[in-house]
Structure formats: structure tokens, C-alpha cells
Design a protein around this motif. Structure first.
Motif, PDB file in Angstrom:
ATOM      1  N   LEU A 196     -59.028  13.844  12.985  1.00  0.00           N
ATOM      2  CA  LEU A 196     -57.800  13.913  12.189  1.00  0.00           C
ATOM      3  C   LEU A 196     -57.360  12.517  11.740  1.00  0.00           C
ATOM      4  O   LEU A 196     -56.868  12.350  10.622  1.00  0.00           O
ATOM      5  N   GLN A 197     -57.550  11.522  12.586  1.00  0.00           N
ATOM      6  CA  GLN A 197     -57.221  10.150  12.213  1.00  0.00           C
ATOM      7  C   GLN A 197     -58.120   9.664  11.074  1.00  0.00           C
ATOM      8  O   GLN A 197     -57.663   8.957  10.171  1.00  0.00           O
ATOM      9  N   LYS A 220     -49.737  18.354   6.450  1.00  0.00           N
ATOM     10  CA  LYS A 220     -50.871  19.080   7.028  1.00  0.00           C
ATOM     11  C   LYS A 220     -51.436  18.316   8.226  1.00  0.00           C
ATOM     12  O   LYS A 220     -51.767  18.916   9.264  1.00  0.00           O
ATOM     13  N   HIS A 221     -51.541  16.997   8.078  1.00  0.00           N
ATOM     14  CA  HIS A 221     -52.041  16.166   9.173  1.00  0.00           C
ATOM     15  C   HIS A 221     -51.141  16.307  10.405  1.00  0.00           C
ATOM     16  O   HIS A 221     -51.620  16.462  11.532  1.00  0.00           O
ATOM     17  N   GLU A 222     -49.826  16.275  10.180  1.00  0.00           N
ATOM     18  CA  GLU A 222     -48.888  16.363  11.294  1.00  0.00           C
ATOM     19  C   GLU A 222     -48.946  17.737  11.956  1.00  0.00           C
ATOM     20  O   GLU A 222     -48.833  17.865  13.173  1.00  0.00           O
ATOM     21  N   ASP A 258     -59.352  11.523   8.810  1.00  0.00           N
ATOM     22  CA  ASP A 258     -58.971  12.243   7.591  1.00  0.00           C
ATOM     23  C   ASP A 258     -57.890  11.513   6.798  1.00  0.00           C
ATOM     24  O   ASP A 258     -57.735  11.747   5.592  1.00  0.00           O
ATOM     25  N   VAL A 259     -57.126  10.644   7.472  1.00  0.00           N
ATOM     26  CA  VAL A 259     -56.077   9.887   6.770  1.00  0.00           C
ATOM     27  C   VAL A 259     -56.692   8.983   5.714  1.00  0.00           C
ATOM     28  O   VAL A 259     -56.056   8.668   4.701  1.00  0.00           O
ATOM     29  N   CYS A 304     -51.589  19.606  12.152  1.00  0.00           N
ATOM     30  CA  CYS A 304     -52.836  19.626  12.938  1.00  0.00           C
ATOM     31  C   CYS A 304     -52.684  18.826  14.222  1.00  0.00           C
ATOM     32  O   CYS A 304     -53.185  19.225  15.289  1.00  0.00           O
ATOM     33  N   ALA A 338     -50.458  16.423   2.165  1.00  0.00           N
ATOM     34  CA  ALA A 338     -51.561  16.023   3.040  1.00  0.00           C
ATOM     35  C   ALA A 338     -51.038  15.500   4.379  1.00  0.00           C
ATOM     36  O   ALA A 338     -51.585  15.809   5.442  1.00  0.00           O
ATOM     37  N   LEU A 339     -49.969  14.708   4.330  1.00  0.00           N
ATOM     38  CA  LEU A 339     -49.383  14.165   5.564  1.00  0.00           C
ATOM     39  C   LEU A 339     -48.741  15.271   6.401  1.00  0.00           C
ATOM     40  O   LEU A 339     -48.826  15.244   7.638  1.00  0.00           O
TER      41      LEU A 339
END
Length: 285
Positions: free
Chosen positions: A172-173, A203-205, A175-176, A207, A200-201
Motif C-alpha cells: 500500500l505504501q 482509497k489508500h486510507e 501504491d502512493v 485500505c 486515491a488517498l
């Protein structure tokens, strides 16, 4: 998980409040465990000790569930909590402690208590006092071979699961640095997050919240399985040691930061006085 700034602030305050409620409960647990262990050593309240251990495990489950609920509103706060010291944040793994550290506490207690009992055993032999082979009170130094084998097996499984969760977080990191975040950051000098980046951010959070919830479940399951392997007395001693460690690290980190802040202020004051002195000398010249 798109939230406004005020909503994020309110969520962080709820997270902070949840943490301090837990720390307050930790202090109560410590007092209850100490009292129950003293009663146990006088051969009283055996059933009460087991009930207390069960209640503490249930309280931890409720805490992890509450954390999971709050992390889905805003997860980032848990990975560098403002309510923690730098020392505590440096020891975090997925927003909390490593489940394998629970087992390391058992190993440390077992070794420490064995050394203490050996010293007492040798002292009894030297002084010819009582029966040197007198049994102990069922503490961590009395873990059987079967118990140690189960704990070691659990340790191996927990480390394997930790590694899997760590890899998920690492992915996940990475993917940033993917689309659209990296491209947007490169394309403009004034970095303003557009709709695509915000999505996108978010979605990242989301996950990361899922990963943290998985880590919390592993923490709870590890605690539950340890309690199943050991006796009620051993479970109480383990829980007491773990809670004291948690509370102590929080306090040690706070004190260290206060000392550093004090040193920094002293250094700034000294520098200011030195600068003032230079200015006065320059004016005199």
C-alpha cells in the motif's frame, strides 16, 4: 472515507479520547490484578482471578473493535498518534504493539522468575531452611514443557502472520508512488490535490484501516490464545507485566520529551543571551 477537515479533527479527538479511556482502564486493571494475585497467593479467590482475566481479555476485544470503528472514519492518526510520545510512535507496528512482543514478555518473565527461584533455592540449601524442593505458586517460572511448546508454536505462527500484514502495508505504501498521485505531484509546482488524487488517498486510507483492523485482530487472538495455554495465575502475571510495560513506556516517553523540550528551551535561551552579548559588544566597538 472522504471527510472534511473539521470532521477529521473531531474523529481524531474521539480516537484520542478512546485511547485515554483505555489507559485509565489499564491502571484499574493493574490495581485489580495486583489485588487478585495477592489473594491467590493466600489460597483465596481462585475463581475470581479467572473471571478477572476473562474480563480483561474481553475489555481488550472491545477496545480493538472501537479502534476499528474509528479507524474507518480516519486511519492516518493511528500510525503516528498525536497522543503518543516519539518513543512510543517509534515502537508502533500497524498502529499498536507487535503481537509477538506479548510472547517475548512471557520469555522475559520466565527467565527472570527462574533466576529468582534458583537464588531462593540455593539460599534454602545454604541455610538448611525448609524443603528446598518446595513447589512454587504456579508462576511463569513453572511453565511446563507442554506449555512452552504451545507458546513457541504460537510464536512462530504469529511472526508469520505479522510478516504477511507487513507486506500488505508495504504494498500500500508503494501504491502512493503510482497513478494518479505521483503524476499529479510531478506535473505541478503548487501541489493541489484534485478529485482523482483525493479519491486515491481516500482509497489508500481505507485500505490501511483494513490492514490495521487485521493487525488488531491478530493482537487480540494472540492474547486470547496465550491465556488459554497458561494457568489463571500465570495469565494474571502476564497481563500485569504487559500492562505495566505499556503504561511505563507511555510515561517514560512523556518524561524524555519533557526533558528534551526543557533542554531545547535552555539552549534557545543561552543562544539568545549569546546573541545579545555579541550585539552589545558590536555596539560598543
Amino acid at each position: 472515507m472522504a471527510t472534511s477537515g473539521s470532521s477529521r479533527y473531531e474523529t481524531e479527538q474521539l480516537q484520542k479520547g478512546c485511547y485515554y479511556e483505555w489507559m485509565s482502564l489499564q491502571s484499574k486493571h493493574i490495581a485489580d490484578l495486583k489485588e487478585a494475585l495477592m489473594s491467590q497467593r493466600s489460597k483465596e479467590n481462585d475463581r475470581k482471578l479467572g473471571e478477572l482475566v476473562g474480563k480483561i481479555v474481553d475489555d481488550f476485544q472491545k477496545y480493538t473493535e472501537r479502534r476499528s470503528e474509528l479507524s474507518h472514519r480516519c486511519c492516518s492518526s493511528y500510525f503516528a498518534p498525536s497522543w503518543n510520545s516519539s518513543l512510543e510512535n517509534g515502537l508502533l507496528w500497524m498502529g499498536g504493539c507487535r503481537p509477538s512482543s506479548f510472547i517475548r514478555v512471557i520469555y522475559a518473565m520466565c527467565g527472570s522468575q527462574t533466576e529468582t527461584h534458583l537464588s531462593e533455592y540455593l539460599l534454602k540449601i545454604d541455610e538448611n531452611v525448609g524443603d528446598a524442593n518446595n513447589s512454587t505458586d504456579g508462576s511463569m517460572s513453572d511453565l511446563t514443557a507442554t506449555q512452552l511448546a504451545k507458546i513457541n508454536e504460537l510464536h512462530i505462527k504469529v511472526i508469520q502472520k505479522e510478516d504477511k500484514i507487513t507486506k500488505k502495508a508495504a504494498n500500500l505504501q508503494e501504491d502512493v508512488a503510482d497513478m494518479p498521485i505521483a503524476v499529479t505531484a510531478y506535473a505541478t509546482d503548487l501541489v493541489e490535490a484534485g478529485v482523482a488524487v483525493e479519491d486515491a488517498l481516500d482509497k489508500h486510507e481505507e485500505c490501511m484501516a483494513v490492514v490495521m483492523a487485521e493487525a488488531d485482530r491478530l493482537r487480540f487472538e494472540t492474547l486470547r490464545k496465550i491465556v488459554e495455554v497458561v494457568t489463571p495465575v500465570q495469565a494474571a502475571e502476564f497481563l500485569l507485566a504487559g500492562k505495566r510495560l505499556h503504561v511505563s513506556l507511555h510515561e517514560w516517553g512523556r518524561v524524555r520529551e519533557e526533558k528534551r523540550l526543557g533542554c531545547a528551551r535552555t539552549g534557545e535561551a543561552s543562544a539568545a543571551r549569546e546573541d545579545a552579548g555579541k550585539s552589545n559588544r558590536s555596539a560598543t566597538c
